[in-house]
Design a protein around this motif. Structure first.
Motif, PDB file in Angstrom:
ATOM      1  N   MET A   1       0.886  -1.199   0.091  1.00 33.30           N
ATOM      2  CA  MET A   1      -0.144  -0.011   0.117  1.00 33.30           C
ATOM      3  C   MET A   1       0.863   1.461  -0.122  1.00 33.30           C
ATOM      4  O   MET A   1       1.949   1.203   0.588  1.00 33.30           O
ATOM      5  N   SER A   2       0.580   2.280  -0.721  1.00 28.64           N
ATOM      6  CA  SER A   2       1.449   3.366  -1.010  1.00 28.64           C
ATOM      7  C   SER A   2       0.982   4.105   0.275  1.00 28.64           C
ATOM      8  O   SER A   2      -0.006   4.512   0.964  1.00 28.64           O
ATOM      9  N   THR A   3       2.251   5.110   0.987  1.00 33.46           N
ATOM     10  CA  THR A   3       2.307   5.751   1.959  1.00 33.46           C
ATOM     11  C   THR A   3       2.686   7.173   1.785  1.00 33.46           C
ATOM     12  O   THR A   3       3.459   7.293   0.814  1.00 33.46           O
ATOM     13  N   ILE A   4       2.251   7.830   2.692  1.00 31.46           N
ATOM     14  CA  ILE A   4       3.267   9.425   2.969  1.00 31.46           C
ATOM     15  C   ILE A   4       4.153   8.986   4.176  1.00 31.46           C
ATOM     16  O   ILE A   4       3.756   8.730   5.088  1.00 31.46           O
ATOM     17  N   GLU A   5       5.371   9.428   3.883  1.00 27.53           N
ATOM     18  CA  GLU A   5       6.371   9.288   5.166  1.00 27.53           C
ATOM     19  C   GLU A   5       7.025  10.869   5.320  1.00 27.53           C
ATOM     20  O   GLU A   5       7.462  11.602   4.169  1.00 27.53           O
ATOM     21  N   ALA A   6       6.954  11.293   6.383  1.00 23.96           N
ATOM     22  CA  ALA A   6       7.363  12.651   6.933  1.00 23.96           C
ATOM     23  C   ALA A   6       8.066  12.596   7.882  1.00 23.96           C
ATOM     24  O   ALA A   6       7.838  12.045   9.051  1.00 23.96           O
ATOM     25  N   ARG A   7       9.182  13.539   7.872  1.00 26.29           N
ATOM     26  CA  ARG A   7      10.039  13.858   8.969  1.00 26.29           C
ATOM     27  C   ARG A   7      10.390  15.619   8.878  1.00 26.29           C
ATOM     28  O   ARG A   7      10.966  15.857   7.997  1.00 26.29           O
ATOM     29  N   PHE A   8       9.873  16.112   9.922  1.00 23.11           N
ATOM     30  CA  PHE A   8      10.188  17.578  10.015  1.00 23.11           C
ATOM     31  C   PHE A   8      10.646  18.107  11.367  1.00 23.11           C
ATOM     32  O   PHE A   8       9.957  17.404  12.441  1.00 23.11           O
ATOM     33  N   LYS A   9      11.579  18.942  11.296  1.00 23.81           N
ATOM     34  CA  LYS A   9      11.877  19.536  12.666  1.00 23.81           C
ATOM     35  C   LYS A   9      12.017  21.158  12.485  1.00 23.81           C
ATOM     36  O   LYS A   9      12.742  21.425  11.435  1.00 23.81           O
ATOM     37  N   ILE A  10      10.739  21.747  12.601  1.00 24.51           N
ATOM     38  CA  ILE A  10      10.702  22.925  12.496  1.00 24.51           C
ATOM     39  C   ILE A  10      10.682  24.039  13.802  1.00 24.51           C
ATOM     40  O   ILE A  10       9.798  23.754  14.598  1.00 24.51           O
ATOM     41  N   GLN A  11      11.622  24.994  13.951  1.00 26.41           N
ATOM     42  CA  GLN A  11      11.713  25.549  15.151  1.00 26.41           C
ATOM     43  C   GLN A  11      10.870  26.913  14.918  1.00 26.41           C
ATOM     44  O   GLN A  11      11.014  27.558  13.762  1.00 26.41           O
ATOM     45  N   ARG A  12      10.084  27.341  15.812  1.00 23.02           N
ATOM     46  CA  ARG A  12       9.278  28.468  15.830  1.00 23.02           C
ATOM     47  C   ARG A  12       9.367  28.970  17.125  1.00 23.02           C
ATOM     48  O   ARG A  12       9.651  28.414  18.229  1.00 23.02           O
ATOM     49  N   GLU A  13       8.756  30.360  17.269  1.00 22.31           N
ATOM     50  CA  GLU A  13       8.907  30.858  18.698  1.00 22.31           C
ATOM     51  C   GLU A  13       8.273  30.412  19.587  1.00 22.31           C
ATOM     52  O   GLU A  13       8.804  30.102  20.626  1.00 22.31           O
ATOM     53  N   SER A  14       7.071  29.898  19.327  1.00 22.20           N
ATOM     54  CA  SER A  14       6.275  29.189  20.405  1.00 22.20           C
ATOM     55  C   SER A  14       6.157  27.656  20.813  1.00 22.20           C
ATOM     56  O   SER A  14       5.915  27.239  21.847  1.00 22.20           O
ATOM     57  N   PHE A  15       6.930  27.089  19.617  1.00 20.93           N
ATOM     58  CA  PHE A  15       6.993  25.540  19.893  1.00 20.93           C
ATOM     59  C   PHE A  15       7.982  24.964  18.675  1.00 20.93           C
ATOM     60  O   PHE A  15       8.460  25.708  17.734  1.00 20.93           O
ATOM     61  N   THR A  16       8.466  23.954  19.081  1.00 19.68           N
ATOM     62  CA  THR A  16       9.343  23.038  18.014  1.00 19.68           C
ATOM     63  C   THR A  16       8.573  21.922  17.374  1.00 19.68           C
ATOM     64  O   THR A  16       8.260  21.196  18.127  1.00 19.68           O
ATOM     65  N   LEU A  17       8.121  22.113  16.041  1.00 18.51           N
ATOM     66  CA  LEU A  17       7.521  21.077  15.596  1.00 18.51           C
ATOM     67  C   LEU A  17       8.692  19.924  15.231  1.00 18.51           C
ATOM     68  O   LEU A  17       9.665  20.122  14.605  1.00 18.51           O
ATOM     69  N   ASP A  18       8.631  18.740  15.846  1.00 25.72           N
ATOM     70  CA  ASP A  18       9.328  17.805  15.641  1.00 25.72           C
ATOM     71  C   ASP A  18       8.546  16.413  15.443  1.00 25.72           C
ATOM     72  O   ASP A  18       7.975  15.878  16.455  1.00 25.72           O
ATOM     73  N   VAL A  19       8.252  16.229  14.176  1.00 29.55           N
ATOM     74  CA  VAL A  19       7.470  14.669  13.844  1.00 29.55           C
ATOM     75  C   VAL A  19       8.000  13.798  12.862  1.00 29.55           C
ATOM     76  O   VAL A  19       9.142  14.291  12.067  1.00 29.55           O
ATOM     77  N   ASP A  20       7.947  12.718  13.099  1.00 31.70           N
ATOM     78  CA  ASP A  20       8.156  11.543  12.182  1.00 31.70           C
ATOM     79  C   ASP A  20       6.765  10.638  12.091  1.00 31.70           C
ATOM     80  O   ASP A  20       6.558  10.053  12.877  1.00 31.70           O
ATOM     81  N   PHE A  21       6.382  10.463  10.796  1.00 34.27           N
ATOM     82  CA  PHE A  21       5.135   9.729  10.647  1.00 34.27           C
ATOM     83  C   PHE A  21       5.091   9.153   9.447  1.00 34.27           C
ATOM     84  O   PHE A  21       5.786   9.635   8.453  1.00 34.27           O
ATOM     85  N   THR A  22       4.337   8.165   9.257  1.00 34.95           N
ATOM     86  CA  THR A  22       4.036   7.339   8.221  1.00 34.95           C
ATOM     87  C   THR A  22       2.415   7.144   7.981  1.00 34.95           C
ATOM     88  O   THR A  22       1.842   6.536   9.098  1.00 34.95           O
ATOM     89  N   ILE A  23       1.896   7.747   6.921  1.00 26.44           N
ATOM     90  CA  ILE A  23       0.298   7.444   6.938  1.00 26.44           C
ATOM     91  C   ILE A  23      -0.029   6.817   5.488  1.00 26.44           C
ATOM     92  O   ILE A  23       0.601   7.049   4.707  1.00 26.44           O
ATOM     93  N   PRO A  24      -1.094   6.065   5.659  1.00 25.67           N
ATOM     94  CA  PRO A  24      -1.632   5.613   4.433  1.00 25.67           C
ATOM     95  C   PRO A  24      -2.124   6.709   3.285  1.00 25.67           C
ATOM     96  O   PRO A  24      -2.687   7.570   3.874  1.00 25.67           O
ATOM     97  N   THR A  25      -1.823   6.576   1.878  1.00 26.44           N
ATOM     98  CA  THR A  25      -2.389   7.612   1.219  1.00 26.44           C
ATOM     99  C   THR A  25      -3.709   7.340   0.559  1.00 26.44           C
ATOM    100  O   THR A  25      -3.983   7.322  -0.653  1.00 26.44           O
ATOM    101  N   ARG A  26      -4.722   6.993   1.689  1.00 23.93           N
ATOM    102  CA  ARG A  26      -6.081   6.997   0.983  1.00 23.93           C
ATOM    103  C   ARG A  26      -6.914   7.335   2.605  1.00 23.93           C
ATOM    104  O   ARG A  26      -6.474   7.356   3.602  1.00 23.93           O
ATOM    105  N   GLY A  27      -8.114   7.767   2.401  1.00 25.98           N
ATOM    106  CA  GLY A  27      -8.877   8.112   3.476  1.00 25.98           C
ATOM    107  C   GLY A  27      -8.733   9.397   3.772  1.00 25.98           C
ATOM    108  O   GLY A  27      -8.054  10.151   3.279  1.00 25.98           O
TER     109      GLY A  27
END
Lengths: 356, 226
Positions: A1-27
């Motif tokens: 099954m095809s998926t979306i894989e994402a890893r981001f680390k983004i510094q912002r003033e109020s928070f740091t987005l730090d994510v690493d996930f894989t989700i199916p490309t449907r639904g």
């Protein structure tokens, strides 16, 4: 099954987005969490609108971002619906819709302009200028405009949050029809449990820039260590299908793995899939199957977990077949019935809401 | 009545204003765009330089320009090395001077219009497959139309009214660098009030009509746009 894989680390003033996930490309995947948790930033990063020096993003077989490789937003096959409708003020509705559509090669046009217009019910608005539309109409045009580029993935940033309750109810059916009619994965930012329960298949729960849970929506709604499973609005979601119509009593039976619900008759064909929502406050527990009750929907269940809800209340997670329900009962009842995990009980369901 | 030298002065004035406006729109648009989008911390220095002609006496501006483009100035020597005629006391020299003189009148309305558009319409256009240039041409330009109109008319009108800079670097050569404002000055010097009236009144009327047109059209735009 095809998926979306994402890893981001983004510094912002109020928070740091730090994510690493894989989700199916449907639904429909909902990005859910309190405001300021990084949902919008994550969605923008996926669209390429956010400068993210260290990130990785793969959608299906295509790598959109990796080290210095960065596909600019206008070359990514996404549709994006912003929180505010953001229609071009200098173009009428039709030319707003055509703006993106005429910029993609004919061979890639899988959703025709007419189809997008019909899906969102905006035929009568085409010649108007954006300023002449209501907020709900503008947002429908914005959604149709995003669909008209035949995106491989549709990104929506709280498309209903700027609208009042009535306008929300006006648009939700259109979003549901998108879900049912188009085979396009949808990534949907929301902080409304109601929208999530109606639309989402899976849910990514973000808190303070981090993912605290990522699972099918029915699982997250009933996960007692997450805030969604608490409070007055705590609800469980059950996938069922129409099994038969009782023409005598005008009821429709909706079967799921734990039995069948009887609800007031609906004009659905046999086999039609439906989403049922059961509020925790509408589920009571008994040790024996009650006779002499007006409640129709009673199912044998097993207690899985009990946690304190308030000084006087407990939240109980129960399993009915493969489905999970929540039941909010008083602490006194829990103690009198000697409820413990593993115990067999009966769940009496006072009311059930049909979501689609 | 208007004499033929006055008519020539009028034509030179309009030619100068038209060419200056065109050059300023071409140079001012990218500069204004950069000023509206850049997050460079020393951007304010450039903004101050652009605004200088607003407060500087035109004679001061003209004096420095004359020094720059004169035969011994850096620009003058450069143009001499490149085989060009010296710029001082030529029509081209006037265009160069006018471009500096009217710069803020073109750049500031454009910068304001670009800033007012904000980032959102551009992001929307990007997600609808428009490349950066495409976004500028199909989103920024139409949305900034009132700004362009204001910039063009102010640049034009301000150049028409130019006096000090012209006198310093253009001199007063009839048929070459004599513009309307200087022709009026000459008439008054020679007590030819009748001709000064004709030219001044005409210029007043024309400037007023230009501004009425701009404000009228921009008002119509502001009704259409939120």
């Amino acid at each position: 099954m095809s998926t979306i894989e994402a890893r981001f680390k983004i510094q912002r003033e109020s928070f740091t987005l730090d994510v690493d996930f894989t989700i199916p490309t449907r639904g429909v995947t909902a990005l859910f969490g309190p405001s300021g948790c990084g949902k919008t930033t994550l969605l923008r990063a996926i669209a390429g609108l956010e400068a993210t020096p260290h990130g990785y993003l793969r959608v299906g077989d295509a790598i959109w971002q990796q080290q210095t490789h960065f596909i600019p937003p206008h070359q990514r096959p996404v549709g994006y619906v912003f929180q505010e409708p953001s229609l071009f003020a200098h173009l009428n509705v039709l030319n707003n819709l055509k703006y993106g559509q005429k910029r993609i090669p004919v061979a890639e046009q899988r959703i025709s302009l007419d189809h997008a217009i019909n899906l969102l019910g905006i035929e009568h608005l085409l010649m108007r200028s954006p300023a002449q539309l209501s907020g709900g109409e503008q947002q429908r045009v914005a959604i149709a405009r995003a669909l008209a580029v035949s995106p491989h993935i549709l990104l929506m940033d709280e498309p209903l949050s700027a609208l009042d309750h009535q306008r929300k109810q006006e648009i939700l059916p259109y979003l549901e029809s998108l879900h049912d009619e188009l085979n396009i994965p949808l990534l949907y930012v929301s902080h409304s449990p109601e929208e999530v329960a109606r639309l989402a298949d899976q849910l990514i729960y973000l808190e303070g820039g981090k993912i605290t849970a990522s699972a099918p929506v029915e699982q997250i709604l009933t996960q007692l260590d997450l805030p969604l499973a608490h409070g007055d609005e705590a609800k469980a979601l059950i996938h069922a299908q129409v099994s038969h119509h009782d023409d005598h009593y005008k009821l429709t039976h909706l079967s799921f793995s734990g039995g069948a619900f009887a609800v007031a008759q609906k004009q659905f064909a046999i086999g039609h899939p439906v989403r049922l929502q059961v509020a925790a406050r509408d589920v009571s527990l008994t040790l024996e199957r009650q006779s002499g009750t007006s409640i129709l929907n009673i199912f044998p269940a097993t207690i899985e977990e009990i946690v304190d809800e308030s000084p006087s209340q407990k939240m109980v997670r129960i399993r009915v077949g493969d489905a999970i329900l929540l039941s909010r009962i008083t602490r006194k009842s829990a103690s009198q019935l000697r409820l413990t995990p593993g115990k067999a009980v009966y769940a009496q369901i006072k009311s059930v809401a049909l979501l689609s | 009545m208007i004499s033929s030298t006055d008519l020539t002065a009028l034509l030179i004035t309009f030619k100068l204003a038209a060419i200056t406006t065109l050059v300023l729109l071409l140079l001012g648009t990218p500069l204004a765009w950069w000023l509206s989008r850049s997050r460079w911390r020393y951007k304010f220095l450039i903004e101050a330089v652009v605004a200088l002609p607003l407060i500087l006496p035109p004679t001061v501006l003209g004096f420095y320009l004359l020094v720059m483009i004169g035969p011994h100035g850096p620009l003058g020597q450069l143009s001499a090395m490149a085989g060009f005629q010296p710029l001082a006391f030529t029509f081209t020299g006037l265009v160069v001077g006018s471009v500096f003189y009217s710069l803020p009148f073109v750049v500031q309305p454009l910068q304001g219009a670009f800033t007012a558009i904000g980032q959102r319409p551009l992001e929307v256009a990007a997600t609808l497959r428009a490349s950066p240039l495409d976004r500028f041409l199909t989103v920024v330009m139409p949305l900034a139309r009132p700004g362009f109109l204001t910039a063009a008319v102010l640049g034009f009108a301000h150049t028409v009214g130019e006096f000090g800079v012209v006198l310093m670097i253009g001199g007063n050569i009839p048929g070459e660098t004599q513009v309307l404002s200087i022709a009026i000055y000459d008439h008054v010097e020679m007590l030819e009030y009748g001709q000064a009236h004709w030219l001044s009144g005409g210029l007043l009327l024309l400037s007023f009509l230009l501004l009425i047109t701009v404000y009228g059209i921009n008002r119509r735009f502001s009704v259409v746009q939120p």
